[in-house]
Write a protein that holds these residues in place. Structure first.
Motif, PDB file in Angstrom:
ATOM      1  N   TYR A   9       0.815  -1.297   0.325  1.00  0.00           N
ATOM      2  CA  TYR A   9       0.003   0.244   0.194  1.00  0.00           C
ATOM      3  C   TYR A   9       0.993   1.540   0.021  1.00  0.00           C
ATOM      4  O   TYR A   9       0.614   2.550   0.877  1.00  0.00           O
ATOM      5  CB  TYR A   9      -0.875  -0.291   1.195  1.00  0.00           C
ATOM      6  CG  TYR A   9      -1.994  -1.258   1.437  1.00  0.00           C
ATOM      7  CD1 TYR A   9      -3.288  -0.755   0.410  1.00  0.00           C
ATOM      8  CD2 TYR A   9      -1.606  -2.630   1.628  1.00  0.00           C
ATOM      9  CE1 TYR A   9      -4.301  -2.350   0.941  1.00  0.00           C
ATOM     10  CE2 TYR A   9      -2.356  -3.359   1.777  1.00  0.00           C
ATOM     11  CZ  TYR A   9      -3.463  -3.215   1.017  1.00  0.00           C
ATOM     12  OH  TYR A   9      -4.451  -4.114   0.918  1.00  0.00           O
ATOM     13  N   LEU A  37      -4.732  -8.543  -5.186  1.00  0.00           N
ATOM     14  CA  LEU A  37      -4.289  -7.429  -3.957  1.00  0.00           C
ATOM     15  C   LEU A  37      -5.350  -6.125  -4.429  1.00  0.00           C
ATOM     16  O   LEU A  37      -6.792  -5.836  -2.964  1.00  0.00           O
ATOM     17  CB  LEU A  37      -3.566  -7.825  -3.386  1.00  0.00           C
ATOM     18  CG  LEU A  37      -3.822  -6.448  -2.126  1.00  0.00           C
ATOM     19  CD1 LEU A  37      -4.253  -7.535  -0.914  1.00  0.00           C
ATOM     20  CD2 LEU A  37      -2.053  -5.715  -1.436  1.00  0.00           C
ATOM     21  N   ALA A  38      -5.221  -5.355  -5.563  1.00  0.00           N
ATOM     22  CA  ALA A  38      -5.987  -4.534  -5.937  1.00  0.00           C
ATOM     23  C   ALA A  38      -7.594  -4.837  -5.997  1.00  0.00           C
ATOM     24  O   ALA A  38      -8.636  -3.757  -6.079  1.00  0.00           O
ATOM     25  CB  ALA A  38      -5.834  -3.933  -7.464  1.00  0.00           C
ATOM     26  N   GLU A  67      -9.458  -5.787  -2.883  1.00  0.00           N
ATOM     27  CA  GLU A  67      -9.626  -4.359  -2.053  1.00  0.00           C
ATOM     28  C   GLU A  67     -11.431  -4.074  -2.618  1.00  0.00           C
ATOM     29  O   GLU A  67     -11.459  -3.382  -1.692  1.00  0.00           O
ATOM     30  CB  GLU A  67      -8.543  -3.376  -1.906  1.00  0.00           C
ATOM     31  CG  GLU A  67      -7.781  -3.666  -1.713  1.00  0.00           C
ATOM     32  CD  GLU A  67      -7.438  -2.557   0.017  1.00  0.00           C
ATOM     33  OE1 GLU A  67      -8.772  -2.778  -0.186  1.00  0.00           O
ATOM     34  OE2 GLU A  67      -6.425  -3.434   0.918  1.00  0.00           O
ATOM     35  N   THR A  68     -10.525  -3.605  -4.031  1.00  0.00           N
ATOM     36  CA  THR A  68     -12.083  -3.060  -4.643  1.00  0.00           C
ATOM     37  C   THR A  68     -13.070  -3.812  -4.519  1.00  0.00           C
ATOM     38  O   THR A  68     -14.439  -3.014  -4.209  1.00  0.00           O
ATOM     39  CB  THR A  68     -11.895  -3.049  -6.564  1.00  0.00           C
ATOM     40  OG1 THR A  68     -10.660  -2.144  -6.499  1.00  0.00           O
ATOM     41  CG2 THR A  68     -12.787  -2.160  -6.805  1.00  0.00           C
ATOM     42  N   HIS A  82     -12.710  -9.071   4.267  1.00  0.00           N
ATOM     43  CA  HIS A  82     -12.143  -8.308   4.831  1.00  0.00           C
ATOM     44  C   HIS A  82     -10.365  -9.097   4.693  1.00  0.00           C
ATOM     45  O   HIS A  82     -10.921 -10.066   3.912  1.00  0.00           O
ATOM     46  CB  HIS A  82     -11.970  -8.485   6.417  1.00  0.00           C
ATOM     47  CG  HIS A  82     -11.448  -7.762   7.577  1.00  0.00           C
ATOM     48  ND1 HIS A  82     -11.707  -7.231   7.564  1.00  0.00           N
ATOM     49  CD2 HIS A  82     -10.101  -7.422   8.126  1.00  0.00           C
ATOM     50  CE1 HIS A  82     -10.872  -5.765   8.382  1.00  0.00           C
ATOM     51  NE2 HIS A  82      -9.890  -6.845   8.636  1.00  0.00           N
ATOM     52  N   LEU A  83      -9.279  -8.052   4.350  1.00  0.00           N
ATOM     53  CA  LEU A  83      -8.106  -8.497   4.515  1.00  0.00           C
ATOM     54  C   LEU A  83      -7.502  -8.823   5.802  1.00  0.00           C
ATOM     55  O   LEU A  83      -7.372  -7.778   6.603  1.00  0.00           O
ATOM     56  CB  LEU A  83      -7.356  -8.044   3.258  1.00  0.00           C
ATOM     57  CG  LEU A  83      -7.944  -7.936   1.549  1.00  0.00           C
ATOM     58  CD1 LEU A  83      -7.271  -6.831   0.991  1.00  0.00           C
ATOM     59  CD2 LEU A  83      -7.073  -9.182   1.144  1.00  0.00           C
ATOM     60  N   VAL A 123      -8.947   3.422   1.385  1.00  0.00           N
ATOM     61  CA  VAL A 123      -7.988   2.593   1.162  1.00  0.00           C
ATOM     62  C   VAL A 123      -6.691   3.129   1.601  1.00  0.00           C
ATOM     63  O   VAL A 123      -5.578   3.015   1.660  1.00  0.00           O
ATOM     64  CB  VAL A 123      -7.418   2.070  -1.006  1.00  0.00           C
ATOM     65  CG1 VAL A 123      -6.887   3.401  -1.534  1.00  0.00           C
ATOM     66  CG2 VAL A 123      -6.365   1.575  -0.716  1.00  0.00           C
ATOM     67  N   LYS A 142      -6.692   2.516   5.449  1.00  0.00           N
ATOM     68  CA  LYS A 142      -5.951   1.524   5.837  1.00  0.00           C
ATOM     69  C   LYS A 142      -4.725   1.460   5.456  1.00  0.00           C
ATOM     70  O   LYS A 142      -4.607   0.369   6.239  1.00  0.00           O
ATOM     71  CB  LYS A 142      -6.874   0.357   4.938  1.00  0.00           C
ATOM     72  CG  LYS A 142      -8.465   0.133   5.253  1.00  0.00           C
ATOM     73  CD  LYS A 142      -8.824  -1.126   4.481  1.00  0.00           C
ATOM     74  CE  LYS A 142      -9.378  -0.979   3.134  1.00  0.00           C
ATOM     75  NZ  LYS A 142      -9.729  -1.288   1.822  1.00  0.00           N
ATOM     76  N   GLY A 181     -11.836  -3.611   6.507  1.00  0.00           N
ATOM     77  CA  GLY A 181     -11.410  -3.650   5.354  1.00  0.00           C
ATOM     78  C   GLY A 181      -9.964  -4.851   4.955  1.00  0.00           C
ATOM     79  O   GLY A 181      -8.919  -5.197   4.619  1.00  0.00           O
ATOM     80  N   LEU A 182      -9.310  -3.750   6.332  1.00  0.00           N
ATOM     81  CA  LEU A 182      -7.478  -4.720   6.292  1.00  0.00           C
ATOM     82  C   LEU A 182      -6.794  -4.885   7.729  1.00  0.00           C
ATOM     83  O   LEU A 182      -7.650  -3.460   8.338  1.00  0.00           O
ATOM     84  CB  LEU A 182      -6.850  -3.677   5.284  1.00  0.00           C
ATOM     85  CG  LEU A 182      -5.264  -4.043   5.683  1.00  0.00           C
ATOM     86  CD1 LEU A 182      -4.602  -5.329   5.239  1.00  0.00           C
ATOM     87  CD2 LEU A 182      -4.075  -3.154   4.789  1.00  0.00           C
TER      88      LEU A 182
END
Length: 716
Positions: free
Chosen positions: A113, A157-158, A161-162, A191-192, A484, A487, A524-525
């Protein structure tokens, strides 16, 4: 003009228009005055406007909707409150800013990130000297940086995420290690989680009708959306990602039972301090035969092999007391270890085939089984955000444009020109990307011919000349952090934790969460707490690093199974695959030593100071054993791995041979035989040393001691 560029201009113009009007406006006014809507018929406008509102809401930019009493949608009024767009001022101290700068300097370039982290730091430090220009600190070094690990994994990952913030169901092929097969998955991503150097997806599996954990590196091929709908699901209100981040390796799955073991006094402090949160610590029953200072550790487990593996790594200091089926499996695994280190080498009857000289860190043979099995997806590319052919804008691009607008407007108001080189450095842009962004911003407007700014590049001077418009004050303050960005910022803080001497990341984190109004880690992360860590020792050693003071450590030497007192010069805290270490110079041994924080029973900062040694480089090992997990080598061992565990070995080790029965032979570098013995014990009978001979004999002797210890009643 590309569709994503058209959408960016339209959405930024909508924000500009609503904030410039400073009053509720109707849909008719928006359609008439906002760039990008005026040429649409009524139905097209309704679809586009609804989709834009939805996407802005997913970016945490919430429009206020005022409905008339009769509920007629065509008479709804819309506005954007400043507090729903602008970020509240955050009063950071100089130490907190220094700590945030150090976080970026440590992670920039490798952190998955890194781009949103850089943008977030631009936003939250608005009006203060940029921490991005502060001198680099060398008191922390990172072997584990939460890197996505290559282009394919970064792309997954991207996309995930979206999908999380858009509530989109995703399709992908997944390699299941336990079954050694690839199959299609349909998942609602919740979730990540970053844990142990890997990214994991937590989500509802449609196939299993339950929440499952998926390792991103085991996803095969592309990730796609299941439908063209705006949203596919709503995350359950009772879903708590912290429950997954606080699990031990042996607890990742459905619970099978509760293991009970007696931990000897020698390491009871270590187990209680670092693993107590995974279960319950008790004193032995009064009147029992357990030694003084020992403890009972009860921990739920979902993998019998996993808990046995962890316990065997503790050697004779852990004695299993139940349940009966777990004791039985332990006995079988010890017998297997003994047998496979006997007179006959394991797998000797199997034909040996060459491994092709490659490092088999992936499950390539299994990937072929996925051919033709993938579920049909709606589209292999990016899906339409509104079902009419428009792609979703990457949140980082939106954030970058808003940040760039703020930088340019601030300079224009001050009558200053902006250096192209400086902007490219601050935002990590190429000149071509900068030109594209300027072209977008130059057409963002409030309606009626009023634009946010006009920026022109002066090629000869290498500068940007900026003419801000009267209403550009809507963008002259930092915008709220997009999900994002938030996060990325908090994930960076959680990854590094209390390991920066220059300032407190904990207090900075608290201020950021207060300004956001929510903790991004719940949205989310989440970065799981690293193993091999101790925040109390870390803070104490951090102070000693800054003050250049000698530290006395009471250190548990696992190889020799004893506590020793060490006086060292601490230089840096650094993380690796097994946890955090203090990189120190040991005058008594005249060399650098790394002490794992979770093996430090106590630490005392003395009054004695030291002068830093110019030859000491605390980050020298970052690209070596700290990152790979393999100790500094003076010798090499050939290790046989059973067919049942060969798949894991292919993923994590250097493979040198494949056997016809499915077993593999891997190569392990080691400096001390004791380290190698522990690694083999942790394989719980699924691995055996082939050579060197002395290491093979050392494993056999260790197994004999373990069998004797487990056969002897406690206290005898």
């Amino acid at each position: 003009m590309a569709k994503d560029t058209e959408k960016l201009i339209r959405q930024l113009s909508l924000i500009s228009y609503l904030m410039a009007e400073r009053r509720p406006v109707t849909a008719l006014e928006i359609r008439r005055d906002v760039e990008g809507y005026s040429g649409m018929n009524e139905d097209a406008f309704a679809r586009r406007f609804y989709a834009d509102r939805s996407e802005l809401e997913s970016l945490r930019i919430q429009l206020t909707v005022e409905r008339p009493a009769d509920g007629a949608a065509e008479q709804e009024n819309y506005s954007l409150r400043p507090e729903n767009f602008h970020l509240p001022a955050i009063a950071f101290t100089d130490k907190e800013l220094a700590a945030l700068q150090t976080a970026l300097s440590l992670l920039d370039g490798e952190f998955a990130y890194a781009e949103p982290l850089r943008l977030a730091l631009q936003q939250i430090t608005w009006g203060r000297p940029s921490p991005l220009r502060a001198p680099e600190q060398r008191s922390v070094a990172l072997g584990i940086t939460a890197s996505a690990g290559g282009h394919d994994l970064s792309a997954r990952l991207a996309k995930v995420e979206t999908a999380i913030f858009r509530n989109k169901t995703i399709l992908f092929d997944y390699y299941t290690m336990e079954r050694d097969e690839v199959g299609p998955r349909r998942v609602d991503p919740y979730h990540l989680l970053f844990q142990g150097g890997q990214f994991y997806l937590l989500g509802h599996s449609h196939e299993r009708k339950a929440i499952r954990v998926f390792r991103l590196s085991r996803i095969r091929g592309k990730v796609s959306y299941a439908t063209k709908a705006e949203h596919d699901f709503r995350r359950p209100a009772d879903f708590d990602p912290r429950a997954y981040a606080n699990r031990a390796d042996w607890q990742l799955g459905e619970e099978e039972g509760v293991a009970e073991m007696l931990i000897s006094e020698r390491i009871a402090w270590q187990v209680e301090r670092h693993f107590g949160r995974y279960g319950e610590i008790r004193n032995p029953v009064d009147g029992g035969e357990a030694e003084e200072g020992s403890r009972i550790f009860l921990t739920p487990y979902s993998s019998s092999r996993g808990i046995i593996s962890w316990m065997l790594g503790l050697g004779a200091h852990a004695r299993l007391q139940g349940p009966a089926e777990l004791i039985s499996e332990l006995e079988q695994r010890l017998e297997l270890l003994e047998e496979r280190h006997g007179e006959t080498l394991p797998g000797a009857e199997a034909k040996v085939t060459p491994a092709g000289g490659t490092s088999a860190r992936s499950s390539a043979p299994a990937q072929g089984r996925a051919a033709g099995r993938r579920s049909a997806s709606a589209d292999d590319g990016e899906e339409a955000s509104n079902g009419r052919g428009e792609t979703a804008i990457r949140p980082e691009r939106f954030a970058r444009l808003v940040t760039l607008a703020s930088i340019l407007i601030q300079a224009g108001r001050a009558g200053e020109r902006v250096s192209i080189e400086e902007v490219c450095e601050r935002l990590q842009l190429s000149e071509e990307e900068l030109r594209e962004d300027l072209n977008v911003l130059n057409v963002v407007n409030f309606g009626g011919g009023s634009y946010v700014l006009y920026a022109e590049i002066n090629e000869q001077a290498g500068e940007i000349e900026v003419d801000p418009e009267p209403y550009s004050d809507n963008f002259d303050r930092p915008a709220r952090l997009l999900p994002v960005e938030a996060k990325a910022l908090v994930a960076a803080i959680d990854l590094i934790g209390e390991h920066i001497p220059e300032g407190s990341l904990t207090s900075a984190r608290e201020k950021i969460v207060a300004a956001l109004g929510e903790d991004p880690m719940e949205q989310g992360l989440q970065v799981a707490r690293a193993g091999g860590d101790d925040s109390g020792v870390a803070r104490l050693v951090s102070d000693a690093i800054v003050e250049r003071k000698i530290v006395e450590l009471e250190y548990y030497k696992e190889n020799e199974d004893e506590l020793s007192l060490r006086r060292v010069e601490p230089y840096a805290l650094t993380n690796g695959r097994e946890g955090w270490y203090v990189a120190s110079f040991d005058p008594e041994r005249d060399g650098m030593r790394h002490f794992r924080l979770d093996r430090i029973k106590s630490a005392t900062v003395t009054k004695e100071t030291f002068e830093p040694r110019p030859e000491v480089d605390p980050a020298a090992e970052v690209d070596g054993w700290l990152r790979t997990g393999e100790v500094q080598a003076s010798r090499s061992a050939r290790v046989w791995v059973s067919p049942e565990r060969a798949r894991w070995a292919r993923e994590a080790r250097r493979m040198v041979e494949e056997r016809s029965d499915g077993a593999v032979v891997v190569e392990l570098s080691f400096a001390g035989v004791d380290w190698l013995v522990r690694e083999i014990l942790r394989e719980a009978g699924d691995a055996a040393v082939l050579e060197p001979k002395d290491a093979r004999e050392a494993v056999r002797a260790a197994v004999a001691r373990l069998r004797e210890a487990h056969a002897t009643p406690a206290g005898v």
